[in-house]
Design an enzyme around this catalytic site. Structure first.
Site, PDB file in Angstrom:
ATOM      1  N   HIS A  18      36.439  39.615  32.383  1.00  0.00           N
ATOM      2  CA  HIS A  18      35.261  39.217  33.161  1.00  0.00           C
ATOM      3  C   HIS A  18      34.850  40.368  34.076  1.00  0.00           C
ATOM      4  O   HIS A  18      35.497  41.426  34.092  1.00  0.00           O
ATOM      5  CB  HIS A  18      35.501  37.903  33.909  1.00  0.00           C
ATOM      6  CG  HIS A  18      36.658  37.924  34.881  1.00  0.00           C
ATOM      7  ND1 HIS A  18      36.756  38.815  35.923  1.00  0.00           N
ATOM      8  CD2 HIS A  18      37.769  37.139  34.957  1.00  0.00           C
ATOM      9  CE1 HIS A  18      37.861  38.575  36.611  1.00  0.00           C
ATOM     10  NE2 HIS A  18      38.505  37.575  36.037  1.00  0.00           N
ATOM     11  N   HIS A  21      37.521  42.096  36.297  1.00  0.00           N
ATOM     12  CA  HIS A  21      38.351  43.104  35.622  1.00  0.00           C
ATOM     13  C   HIS A  21      37.550  44.394  35.452  1.00  0.00           C
ATOM     14  O   HIS A  21      38.068  45.499  35.632  1.00  0.00           O
ATOM     15  CB  HIS A  21      38.778  42.635  34.228  1.00  0.00           C
ATOM     16  CG  HIS A  21      39.554  41.357  34.209  1.00  0.00           C
ATOM     17  ND1 HIS A  21      39.185  40.277  33.448  1.00  0.00           N
ATOM     18  CD2 HIS A  21      40.690  40.998  34.849  1.00  0.00           C
ATOM     19  CE1 HIS A  21      40.057  39.298  33.618  1.00  0.00           C
ATOM     20  NE2 HIS A  21      40.981  39.711  34.464  1.00  0.00           N
ATOM     21  N   CYS A 126      54.473  29.667  39.923  1.00  0.00           N
ATOM     22  CA  CYS A 126      53.066  29.509  39.513  1.00  0.00           C
ATOM     23  C   CYS A 126      52.824  30.374  38.290  1.00  0.00           C
ATOM     24  O   CYS A 126      52.964  31.600  38.356  1.00  0.00           O
ATOM     25  CB  CYS A 126      52.114  29.900  40.635  1.00  0.00           C
ATOM     26  SG  CYS A 126      50.391  29.934  40.047  1.00  0.00           S
ATOM     27  N   CYS A 129      49.956  33.028  38.768  1.00  0.00           N
ATOM     28  CA  CYS A 129      50.372  34.275  39.442  1.00  0.00           C
ATOM     29  C   CYS A 129      51.532  34.934  38.720  1.00  0.00           C
ATOM     30  O   CYS A 129      51.843  36.083  38.983  1.00  0.00           O
ATOM     31  CB  CYS A 129      50.871  33.999  40.862  1.00  0.00           C
ATOM     32  SG  CYS A 129      49.763  33.152  41.972  1.00  0.00           S
ATOM     33  N   CYS A 143      48.963  25.993  44.339  1.00  0.00           N
ATOM     34  CA  CYS A 143      48.893  27.440  44.557  1.00  0.00           C
ATOM     35  C   CYS A 143      47.502  27.748  45.101  1.00  0.00           C
ATOM     36  O   CYS A 143      46.498  27.326  44.523  1.00  0.00           O
ATOM     37  CB  CYS A 143      49.131  28.190  43.244  1.00  0.00           C
ATOM     38  SG  CYS A 143      48.537  29.887  43.297  1.00  0.00           S
ATOM     39  N   HIS A 146      45.357  29.715  42.442  1.00  0.00           N
ATOM     40  CA  HIS A 146      45.018  29.120  41.147  1.00  0.00           C
ATOM     41  C   HIS A 146      44.688  27.637  41.199  1.00  0.00           C
ATOM     42  O   HIS A 146      44.371  27.043  40.168  1.00  0.00           O
ATOM     43  CB  HIS A 146      46.131  29.417  40.132  1.00  0.00           C
ATOM     44  CG  HIS A 146      46.233  30.884  39.836  1.00  0.00           C
ATOM     45  ND1 HIS A 146      47.070  31.718  40.529  1.00  0.00           N
ATOM     46  CD2 HIS A 146      45.552  31.662  38.969  1.00  0.00           C
ATOM     47  CE1 HIS A 146      46.918  32.958  40.086  1.00  0.00           C
ATOM     48  NE2 HIS A 146      46.005  32.952  39.140  1.00  0.00           N
ATOM     49  N   LYS A 296      33.546  32.254  43.871  1.00  0.00           N
ATOM     50  CA  LYS A 296      34.639  32.730  43.037  1.00  0.00           C
ATOM     51  C   LYS A 296      34.355  32.312  41.578  1.00  0.00           C
ATOM     52  O   LYS A 296      33.881  31.218  41.342  1.00  0.00           O
ATOM     53  CB  LYS A 296      35.925  32.034  43.542  1.00  0.00           C
ATOM     54  CG  LYS A 296      37.178  32.658  43.026  1.00  0.00           C
ATOM     55  CD  LYS A 296      38.411  32.047  43.684  1.00  0.00           C
ATOM     56  CE  LYS A 296      39.612  32.409  42.831  1.00  0.00           C
ATOM     57  NZ  LYS A 296      40.856  31.898  43.358  1.00  0.00           N
ATOM     58  N   LYS A 299      36.261  28.736  35.411  1.00  0.00           N
ATOM     59  CA  LYS A 299      35.832  28.034  34.194  1.00  0.00           C
ATOM     60  C   LYS A 299      35.075  26.775  34.568  1.00  0.00           C
ATOM     61  O   LYS A 299      34.073  26.427  33.946  1.00  0.00           O
ATOM     62  CB  LYS A 299      37.060  27.648  33.359  1.00  0.00           C
ATOM     63  CG  LYS A 299      37.454  28.727  32.381  1.00  0.00           C
ATOM     64  CD  LYS A 299      38.438  28.160  31.367  1.00  0.00           C
ATOM     65  CE  LYS A 299      39.130  29.287  30.647  1.00  0.00           C
ATOM     66  NZ  LYS A 299      40.485  28.982  30.249  1.00  0.00           N
TER      67      LYS A 299
HETATM   68  N1  MSP Z   1      48.626  41.409  34.812  1.00  0.00           N
HETATM   69  C1  MSP Z   1      48.557  41.480  36.216  1.00  0.00           C
HETATM   70  C2  MSP Z   1      48.586  42.925  36.684  1.00  0.00           C
HETATM   71  C3  MSP Z   1      49.791  43.709  36.274  1.00  0.00           C
HETATM   72  S1  MSP Z   1      49.694  45.349  36.806  1.00  0.00           S
HETATM   73  C4  MSP Z   1      51.188  45.997  36.480  1.00  0.00           C
HETATM   74  C5  MSP Z   1      47.251  40.844  36.689  1.00  0.00           C
HETATM   75  N2  MSP Z   1      46.298  40.651  35.754  1.00  0.00           N
HETATM   76  S2  MSP Z   1      44.879  39.987  36.029  1.00  0.00           S
HETATM   77  O1  MSP Z   1      44.221  39.963  34.744  1.00  0.00           O
HETATM   78  O2  MSP Z   1      45.039  38.741  36.706  1.00  0.00           O
HETATM   79  O3  MSP Z   1      44.115  40.941  36.987  1.00  0.00           O
HETATM   80  C6  MSP Z   1      43.924  42.296  36.640  1.00  0.00           C
HETATM   81  C7  MSP Z   1      43.248  43.047  37.774  1.00  0.00           C
HETATM   82  O4  MSP Z   1      41.940  42.520  37.956  1.00  0.00           O
HETATM   83  C8  MSP Z   1      43.988  42.875  39.102  1.00  0.00           C
HETATM   84  O5  MSP Z   1      44.030  44.095  39.807  1.00  0.00           O
HETATM   85  C9  MSP Z   1      43.145  41.874  39.831  1.00  0.00           C
HETATM   86  O6  MSP Z   1      43.211  42.008  41.231  1.00  0.00           O
HETATM   87  C10 MSP Z   1      41.759  42.249  39.335  1.00  0.00           C
HETATM   88  N3  MSP Z   1      40.803  41.173  39.474  1.00  0.00           N
HETATM   89  C11 MSP Z   1      40.872  39.909  38.954  1.00  0.00           C
HETATM   90  N4  MSP Z   1      39.784  39.214  39.368  1.00  0.00           N
HETATM   91  C12 MSP Z   1      38.995  40.012  40.123  1.00  0.00           C
HETATM   92  C13 MSP Z   1      37.749  39.859  40.772  1.00  0.00           C
HETATM   93  N5  MSP Z   1      37.080  38.728  40.759  1.00  0.00           N
HETATM   94  N6  MSP Z   1      37.234  40.939  41.400  1.00  0.00           N
HETATM   95  C14 MSP Z   1      37.864  42.156  41.403  1.00  0.00           C
HETATM   96  N7  MSP Z   1      39.042  42.332  40.815  1.00  0.00           N
HETATM   97  C15 MSP Z   1      39.649  41.259  40.216  1.00  0.00           C
HETATM   98  O7  MSP Z   1      47.128  40.579  37.874  1.00  0.00           O
END
Ligand code: MSP
Length: 521
Positions: A18, A21, A126, A129, A143, A146, A296, A299
């Site tokens: 999304h 990411h 969780c 997380c 949590c 989540h 935020k 889904k």
């Molecule tokens: N898999 C773990 C990270 C392991 S690193 C050794 C994880 N994955 S995640 O898919 O949940 O998130 C990946 C990255 O995207 C994280 O740095 C997380 O903070 C970031 N983000 C997830 N949602 C976000 C937003 N809405 N906005 C900005 N960054 C976001 O955590």
């Protein structure tokens, strides 16, 4: 050549990417492109985190085989990063055989150090997380991140003697330079002093989780997903496989991650590295979160933005530009469609695009489509050089909005200068009166505008690589602007008189509001 090794968090492959990411990968890409332009030998790593109970469970609920399910998700991440022009040097998957080997080696090393022992864990977990929670972390029994109840667990686990590293961690975290922004560093320091700060469970019995890397010499257990995931940062530059590359790039100059996972990167990861006698990273930076229209993403709300659909509608540059021009990287930011349209149209179409267009049109009509002779206006050049200084300071400090603002001030300056000097009037008068001086004056104004355009394009290239390259091309420069460094003669010296321009029309079409399923109205 000085090296620069930067990493992003690796995303869970339990769903498609999304815009949150994308925000992080784009920021890393801007830094990577900036560092390359600064003459560094950059290694940029990103990838996917593919083990753990969340993924096992998601695949099971979808009625899919886990390996096949993650392959499908990972393909979407790779496609998204390609369409957003992310210039990573490697895409790592935690299911890669080379990575699994390194994770087992790290576990072995920690065990040899006497830091791993068997115990039993009873408490809350969780899956969102992939973290152990305490009662007091919960909000209404859920949590906080989540919004779902954690699972109660009672298991035999291997533990990592994290508490042994409390003092060295304290010392490391006492340095302001290692975790930023500073508020997040202080938060982590406080977590170290928490009365519950204890050893860390680093395995799960296969009876409760199969989808993971086996504990060496004990196939009844798999390694905890965060131990597995964090290790990607050393696998990525060849730990075990390629000593030369590892020696060259490690320690990482920057781990770029979101604010929600600073604890894992600033406590667990450095402690693991200490246990393995591997040097610690130079900087962990925890950026803010992106919301959509102030909310935020979820889904349930149905407001998750698919970056690929967004690129299909508006192109990568517009998205890249908006996200970093409109938001402060260290704080939370927002993607709002109205702001997106306004900012992009105003800055890129009206500001930058229009400046290029009107300058090139005048040069084409009156100076044979070649850079006019003369001297660049000294005040304008000085302002541009001052803006460049501000730009570099901001970029090095991860203040992308300020860096973009500095580049934009050069564009504004040029537009203002054209409006003040009115080269089109000078040209008209010059021709009517047969006055060579007026024509030469107009030429100098246009030359100044071309030089400012070139400087702005170079500064903006890490953010909007396609548009910047179009400007570079239309100004008559060969090669791709992405390969140009800040100290190259073409950048530092004034654009050469007589250089043939290549006016190919507007570089950026104003965004219109399509009927658009990907972006909520
Ligand atoms: N898999 C773990 C990270 C392991 S690193 C050794 C994880 N994955 S995640 O898919 O949940 O998130 C990946 C990255 O995207 C994280 O740095 C997380 O903070 C970031 N983000 C997830 N949602 C976000 C937003 N809405 N906005 C900005 N960054 C976001 O955590």
């Amino acid at each position: 050549m000085e090296k620069y090794y930067l990493t992003t968090a690796i995303d869970y492959a339990n769903a498609a990417p999304h815009i949150g990411h994308a925000y992080e990968k784009l920021a890393a890409d801007i830094i990577a492109r900036y560092q390359r332009k600064s003459g560094r030998d950059v290694f940029f790593l990103t990838g996917t985190d593919e083990h753990g109970s969340k993924i096992e469970e998601t695949a099971r609920l979808a009625g899919r085989e886990t390996a096949e399910f993650v392959d499908e998700m990972v393909a979407k991440f790779e496609q998204a990063w390609k369409s957003l022009l992310i210039s990573n040097d490697r895409f790592i998957r935690t299911t890669d055989a080379s990575h699994q080997k390194v994770v087992q080696e790290v576990f072995r090393k920690m065990r040899e150090k006497g830091d791993i022992y068997k115990g039993s864990y009873e408490g809350l977990y969780c899956e969102g997380c992939e973290d152990y929670l305490r009662e007091r972390d919960l909000v209404d029994g859920m949590c906080a991140n989540h919004k779902r109840a954690p699972k109660k667990m009672k298991e035999e686990n291997y533990f990592f003697a994290l508490t042994k590293y409390k003092d060295p961690l304290r010392k490391w975290l006492a340095q302001e330079s290692v975790v930023r922004p500073d508020g997040r560093r202080r938060e982590v320091l406080n977590q170290l002093e928490d009365e519950d700060f204890g050893d860390l469970s680093v395995s799960r019995p296969v009876t409760s989780l199969k989808w993971g890397i086996p504990v060496p010499d004990d196939p009844e257990h798999v390694i905890y997903v965060w131990i597995d995931a964090l290790t990607n940062y050393i696998t990525g530059v060849g730990y075990l496989d390629d000593q030369e590359t590892f020696k060259k790039y490690w320690p990482a100059d920057l781990h770029l991650i979101g604010k929600d996972i600073v604890k894992f990167h600033s406590i667990y990861w450095p402690a693991m590295l200490m246990a393995c006698d591997i040097p610690l990273p130079k900087l962990v930076f925890g950026h803010g979160f992106i919301t959509v229209e102030g909310q935020k993403m979820s889904k349930t709300l149905g407001n998750i933005i698919d970056p690929i659909a967004l690129v299909d509608l508006y192109g990568a540059d517009a998205i890249r530009y908006f996200l970093f021009a409109a938001n402060s990287f260290d704080q939370d930011g927002d993607f709002s469609k109205a702001d997106f349209m306004n900012i992009v149209n105003s800055h890129l179409a009206n500001g930058l695009g229009n400046l290029l267009n009107r300058t090139l049109t005048q040069v084409q009509k009156n100076f044979g489509d070649k850079v006019p002779n003369g001297t660049v206006n000294a005040d304008c050049l000085k302002l541009a050089q001052e803006a460049e200084v501000r730009y570099h300071a901001s970029m090095q400090n991860f203040e992308f909005a300020k860096a973009i603002e500095a580049a934009r001030s050069i564009v504004d300056e040029a537009n203002k200068y054209l409006n003040d000097k009115q080269p089109w009037s000078l040209l008209k008068q010059g021709k009517q009166e047969n006055n060579e001086e007026k024509i030469a004056q107009a030429g100098e104004v246009l030359l100044t505008s071309l030089e400012l355009l070139k400087r702005a394009a170079v500064l903006l290239a890490p953010v909007i690589p396609t548009l910047a390259n179009k400007i570079w091309d239309q100004l008559g420069f060969d090669g791709d602007i992405t390969d140009v460094q800040f100290t190259d003669p073409a950048v530092v010296n004034i654009i050469p008189t007589g250089q043939a321009l290549r006016n190919k029309g507007p570089i950026f079409q104003r965004l219109e509001d399509p009927v658009d399923p990907a972006v909520p109205a």
